[in-house]
Design a protein around this motif. Structure first.
Motif, PDB file in Angstrom:
ATOM      1  N   LYS A  72      31.220 -42.518   0.901  1.00 25.84           N
ATOM      2  CA  LYS A  72      31.112 -43.168  -0.402  1.00 25.84           C
ATOM      3  C   LYS A  72      29.754 -42.964  -1.054  1.00 25.84           C
ATOM      4  O   LYS A  72      29.617 -43.151  -2.248  1.00 25.84           O
ATOM      5  N   CYS A  73      28.728 -42.622  -0.265  1.00 29.55           N
ATOM      6  CA  CYS A  73      27.404 -42.474  -0.848  1.00 29.55           C
ATOM      7  C   CYS A  73      27.355 -41.202  -1.702  1.00 29.55           C
ATOM      8  O   CYS A  73      28.137 -40.277  -1.526  1.00 29.55           O
ATOM      9  N   ALA A  74      26.418 -41.170  -2.621  1.00 30.46           N
ATOM     10  CA  ALA A  74      26.333 -40.049  -3.546  1.00 30.46           C
ATOM     11  C   ALA A  74      25.175 -39.111  -3.220  1.00 30.46           C
ATOM     12  O   ALA A  74      25.166 -37.979  -3.659  1.00 30.46           O
ATOM     13  N   ARG A  75      24.205 -39.595  -2.450  1.00 28.82           N
ATOM     14  CA  ARG A  75      23.032 -38.781  -2.154  1.00 28.82           C
ATOM     15  C   ARG A  75      22.893 -38.583  -0.657  1.00 28.82           C
ATOM     16  O   ARG A  75      23.310 -39.408   0.136  1.00 28.82           O
ATOM     17  N   LEU A  76      22.241 -37.497  -0.306  1.00 28.51           N
ATOM     18  CA  LEU A  76      21.910 -37.266   1.096  1.00 28.51           C
ATOM     19  C   LEU A  76      20.764 -38.183   1.487  1.00 28.51           C
ATOM     20  O   LEU A  76      19.943 -38.566   0.646  1.00 28.51           O
ATOM     21  N   SER A  77      20.698 -38.527   2.750  1.00 23.82           N
ATOM     22  CA  SER A  77      19.612 -39.387   3.200  1.00 23.82           C
ATOM     23  C   SER A  77      18.298 -38.629   3.084  1.00 23.82           C
ATOM     24  O   SER A  77      18.248 -37.409   3.241  1.00 23.82           O
ATOM     25  N   GLY A  78      17.243 -39.354   2.812  1.00 20.83           N
ATOM     26  CA  GLY A  78      15.933 -38.736   2.644  1.00 20.83           C
ATOM     27  C   GLY A  78      15.642 -38.349   1.213  1.00 20.83           C
ATOM     28  O   GLY A  78      14.557 -37.886   0.910  1.00 20.83           O
ATOM     29  N   GLY A  79      16.586 -38.560   0.312  1.00 18.13           N
ATOM     30  CA  GLY A  79      16.359 -38.226  -1.080  1.00 18.13           C
ATOM     31  C   GLY A  79      15.623 -39.337  -1.800  1.00 18.13           C
ATOM     32  O   GLY A  79      15.532 -40.455  -1.330  1.00 18.13           O
ATOM     33  N   GLY A  80      15.097 -39.025  -2.951  1.00 18.79           N
ATOM     34  CA  GLY A  80      14.410 -40.021  -3.755  1.00 18.79           C
ATOM     35  C   GLY A  80      12.920 -40.035  -3.493  1.00 18.79           C
ATOM     36  O   GLY A  80      12.382 -39.311  -2.651  1.00 18.79           O
ATOM     37  N   ARG A  81      12.257 -40.884  -4.222  1.00 21.53           N
ATOM     38  CA  ARG A  81      10.818 -40.979  -4.126  1.00 21.53           C
ATOM     39  C   ARG A  81      10.419 -41.660  -2.820  1.00 21.53           C
ATOM     40  O   ARG A  81      11.036 -42.625  -2.394  1.00 21.53           O
ATOM     41  N   LYS A  82       9.373 -41.163  -2.200  1.00 18.60           N
ATOM     42  CA  LYS A  82       8.911 -41.701  -0.939  1.00 18.60           C
ATOM     43  C   LYS A  82       8.058 -42.937  -1.178  1.00 18.60           C
ATOM     44  O   LYS A  82       7.450 -43.109  -2.226  1.00 18.60           O
ATOM     45  N   LYS A  83       7.998 -43.793  -0.173  1.00 18.11           N
ATOM     46  CA  LYS A  83       7.191 -45.008  -0.260  1.00 18.11           C
ATOM     47  C   LYS A  83       5.720 -44.641  -0.302  1.00 18.11           C
ATOM     48  O   LYS A  83       5.301 -43.624   0.244  1.00 18.11           O
ATOM     49  N   VAL A  84       4.936 -45.491  -0.938  1.00 19.11           N
ATOM     50  CA  VAL A  84       3.505 -45.244  -1.041  1.00 19.11           C
ATOM     51  C   VAL A  84       2.880 -45.259   0.349  1.00 19.11           C
ATOM     52  O   VAL A  84       2.057 -44.426   0.690  1.00 19.11           O
ATOM     53  N   SER A  85       3.316 -46.219   1.171  1.00 17.74           N
ATOM     54  CA  SER A  85       2.787 -46.349   2.512  1.00 17.74           C
ATOM     55  C   SER A  85       3.743 -47.219   3.316  1.00 17.74           C
ATOM     56  O   SER A  85       4.230 -48.234   2.822  1.00 17.74           O
ATOM     57  N   GLU A  86       4.007 -46.831   4.548  1.00 13.05           N
ATOM     58  CA  GLU A  86       4.857 -47.660   5.415  1.00 13.05           C
ATOM     59  C   GLU A  86       4.167 -48.980   5.714  1.00 13.05           C
ATOM     60  O   GLU A  86       4.797 -50.025   5.802  1.00 13.05           O
ATOM     61  N   GLU A  87       2.856 -48.907   5.861  1.00 15.09           N
ATOM     62  CA  GLU A  87       2.080 -50.116   6.126  1.00 15.09           C
ATOM     63  C   GLU A  87       2.148 -51.066   4.938  1.00 15.09           C
ATOM     64  O   GLU A  87       2.185 -52.284   5.102  1.00 15.09           O
ATOM     65  N   LEU A  88       2.183 -50.502   3.729  1.00 12.06           N
ATOM     66  CA  LEU A  88       2.241 -51.314   2.518  1.00 12.06           C
ATOM     67  C   LEU A  88       3.617 -51.935   2.322  1.00 12.06           C
ATOM     68  O   LEU A  88       3.782 -52.815   1.493  1.00 12.06           O
ATOM     69  N   GLU A  89       4.605 -51.493   3.062  1.00  7.49           N
ATOM     70  CA  GLU A  89       5.914 -52.146   3.025  1.00  7.49           C
ATOM     71  C   GLU A  89       5.962 -53.302   4.020  1.00  7.49           C
ATOM     72  O   GLU A  89       6.576 -54.321   3.752  1.00  7.49           O
ATOM     73  N   ALA A  90       5.325 -53.148   5.159  1.00  7.06           N
ATOM     74  CA  ALA A  90       5.435 -54.152   6.227  1.00  7.06           C
ATOM     75  C   ALA A  90       4.448 -55.302   6.057  1.00  7.06           C
ATOM     76  O   ALA A  90       4.833 -56.473   6.192  1.00  7.06           O
ATOM     77  N   ALA A 134      -1.230 -56.799  -2.405  1.00  6.52           N
ATOM     78  CA  ALA A 134      -0.812 -55.417  -2.133  1.00  6.52           C
ATOM     79  C   ALA A 134      -1.933 -54.433  -2.448  1.00  6.52           C
ATOM     80  O   ALA A 134      -2.148 -53.467  -1.699  1.00  6.52           O
ATOM     81  N   LYS A 135      -2.669 -54.654  -3.539  1.00  2.82           N
ATOM     82  CA  LYS A 135      -3.806 -53.779  -3.864  1.00  2.82           C
ATOM     83  C   LYS A 135      -4.872 -53.860  -2.777  1.00  2.82           C
ATOM     84  O   LYS A 135      -5.448 -52.851  -2.372  1.00  2.82           O
ATOM     85  N   GLU A 136      -5.140 -55.081  -2.289  1.00  8.13           N
ATOM     86  CA  GLU A 136      -6.121 -55.254  -1.217  1.00  8.13           C
ATOM     87  C   GLU A 136      -5.668 -54.542   0.054  1.00  8.13           C
ATOM     88  O   GLU A 136      -6.463 -53.888   0.730  1.00  8.13           O
ATOM     89  N   MET A 137      -4.400 -54.673   0.383  1.00  5.40           N
ATOM     90  CA  MET A 137      -3.881 -54.049   1.598  1.00  5.40           C
ATOM     91  C   MET A 137      -3.865 -52.539   1.487  1.00  5.40           C
ATOM     92  O   MET A 137      -4.079 -51.836   2.475  1.00  5.40           O
ATOM     93  N   TYR A 138      -3.598 -52.009   0.295  1.00  4.70           N
ATOM     94  CA  TYR A 138      -3.587 -50.558   0.115  1.00  4.70           C
ATOM     95  C   TYR A 138      -4.992 -49.983   0.275  1.00  4.70           C
ATOM     96  O   TYR A 138      -5.163 -48.875   0.773  1.00  4.70           O
ATOM     97  N   ALA A 139      -6.004 -50.745  -0.127  1.00  2.24           N
ATOM     98  CA  ALA A 139      -7.377 -50.253  -0.025  1.00  2.24           C
ATOM     99  C   ALA A 139      -7.785 -50.006   1.425  1.00  2.24           C
ATOM    100  O   ALA A 139      -8.587 -49.114   1.706  1.00  2.24           O
ATOM    101  N   VAL A 140      -7.217 -50.774   2.358  1.00  2.00           N
ATOM    102  CA  VAL A 140      -7.585 -50.617   3.766  1.00  2.00           C
ATOM    103  C   VAL A 140      -6.465 -49.981   4.588  1.00  2.00           C
ATOM    104  O   VAL A 140      -6.559 -49.910   5.811  1.00  2.00           O
ATOM    105  N   ALA A 141      -5.411 -49.507   3.948  1.00  2.00           N
ATOM    106  CA  ALA A 141      -4.279 -48.915   4.670  1.00  2.00           C
ATOM    107  C   ALA A 141      -4.680 -47.578   5.287  1.00  2.00           C
ATOM    108  O   ALA A 141      -5.470 -46.825   4.718  1.00  2.00           O
TER     109      ALA A 141
END
Length: 180
Positions: free
Chosen positions: A89-107, A132-139
């Motif tokens: 049912k999905c329309a896209r292959l996995s791994g498509g689309g824009r990548k996350k800025v940082s895995e650490e910035l998600e967690a 999030a800006k503070e965390m990205y500075a030290v990611a």
């Protein structure tokens, strides 16, 4: 400016002229009103199979679509077959689309939000963006290519990805009227 009635007359005369030349009205409408459509993997694989049996151009005519899309799907046939077995049912292959800025910035912001909520402290949208800006500075695993803005649209997508909902605090609920 062209009046709306004149535009209808012009389109009507174009359609009549094309019908006289032997072209079908359905093909004309598809050409004139071409919109971007989304297809699931099972449909894409069916189009690829048809294209292999006949031709790419024949499949493009049969399904009223762009030949370049069919060529791209032919290249991705093995990946689409593998993923369609699990979820067609999905329309896209996995791994498509824009990548996350940082895995650490998600967690880390998720952990921070859960921590704040655990202490029954208020968490606002602005607080999340600043944190999030503070965390990205030290990611450690920053993505190359510029500074992280923590924009409103990033915040909206972040909240949706992590199933957070921020609601405003309302006044104390009204009491029910006494029953006579």
């Amino acid at each position: 400016m062209v009046d709306e009635s004149e535009r209808q007359v012009d389109e009507g005369s174009v359609v009549e002229n094309l019908e006289k030349n032997g072209q079908e009205f359905d093909q004309i409408v598809d050409i004139r009103v071409r919109k971007k459509r989304g297809f699931d993997l099972t449909f894409k694989l069916a189009v690829v199979k048809y294209a292999e049996q006949h031709s790419g151009e024949g499949a493009a005519r049969q399904f009223h679509m762009d030949l370049n899309s069919i060529r791209e799907w032919k290249k991705q046939k093995s990946e689409m077959t593998f993923q369609a077995d699990s979820d067609g049912k999905c329309a896209r292959l996995s791994g498509g689309g824009r990548k996350k800025v940082s895995e650490e910035l998600e967690a880390k912001p998720c952990q921070w939000i859960h921590h704040m909520r655990g202490w029954n402290l208020r968490v606002s949208r602005k607080m999340i963006r600043v944190k999030a800006k503070e965390m990205y500075a030290v990611a450690d695993d920053k993505r190359d290519g510029g500074a992280f803005e923590a924009s409103v649209s990033w915040l909206f997508r972040f909240l949706r990805r992590n199933n957070f909902s921020l609601r405003t605090k309302t006044t104390v609920a009204q009491r029910d009227a006494p029953i006579d």
